[in-house]
Design an enzyme around this catalytic site. Sequence first.
Site, mmCIF file in Angstrom:
data_model
loop_
_atom_site.group_PDB
_atom_site.id
_atom_site.type_symbol
_atom_site.label_atom_id
_atom_site.label_comp_id
_atom_site.label_asym_id
_atom_site.label_seq_id
_atom_site.Cartn_x
_atom_site.Cartn_y
_atom_site.Cartn_z
ATOM 1 N N HIS A 82 -7.650 -20.148 16.200
ATOM 2 C CA HIS A 82 -6.970 -19.277 15.235
ATOM 3 C C HIS A 82 -6.626 -17.925 15.848
ATOM 4 C CE1 HIS A 82 -10.464 -16.681 14.683
ATOM 5 N NE2 HIS A 82 -11.205 -17.773 14.620
ATOM 6 N N GLU A 140 -16.010 -23.825 11.605
ATOM 7 C CA GLU A 140 -16.729 -23.127 12.661
ATOM 8 C C GLU A 140 -18.235 -23.366 12.532
ATOM 9 O OE1 GLU A 140 -17.141 -22.201 15.526
ATOM 10 O OE2 GLU A 140 -16.142 -20.256 15.776
#
Length: 195
Positions: free
Chosen positions: A10, A82
């Site tokens: 990201h 994550e």
Amino acid sequence: MTKILYLMRHGQTLFNILHKNQGICDSPLTQQGIADAKRVHEYLQQNNIIFDHAYTSTQERASDTLELVTDQPYQRLKGLKEWNFGLLEGESQRLNPPFDSKLGSVGNGYVQYGGDSADAVQKRMVKTLTNIMIQKGHQRVLVVGHGASIYLFLKNWIPLDELLNHIELRNCAILKFSFDDETKKFTYLETINVN
């Protein structure tokens, strides 16, 4: 037939700048993160790279990045989230457990804080990405995820020395892999950095 996975981290977030842990917690993309994702969009267009499928983690920073990179439909998957850092979520990275150079990670360091072990995250990422790539019609796939979980996925396929000394995982970096349907193995090809 060989399939291709484009695994992207990201864009830069507020917590990246502040050096704070953001595993299961989230923070917004910065102006730099937005600009970098738009540069990736331009790179993909200029190089005529088109995906038949796109996926992202369920976390906002990843889905926001994907939406800046492509306007095609995508699916959000919890398996791409994550690493959970437990009570160290949102805290300074200075508080993190020590990195074990033999393991190439902090191992079980976050478990004592209610987080995940490195092995658990690695197994989750390998399983999720394999399940994506074995599907029919998945020849060229974009996946947007997160730095630590992508690192642990890489650790499964790349020798540790090469990973630590030769691969840089910046925000908006794209790691290109081939995937063999028969062996269900990923082979690292290159890193694409456009920022």
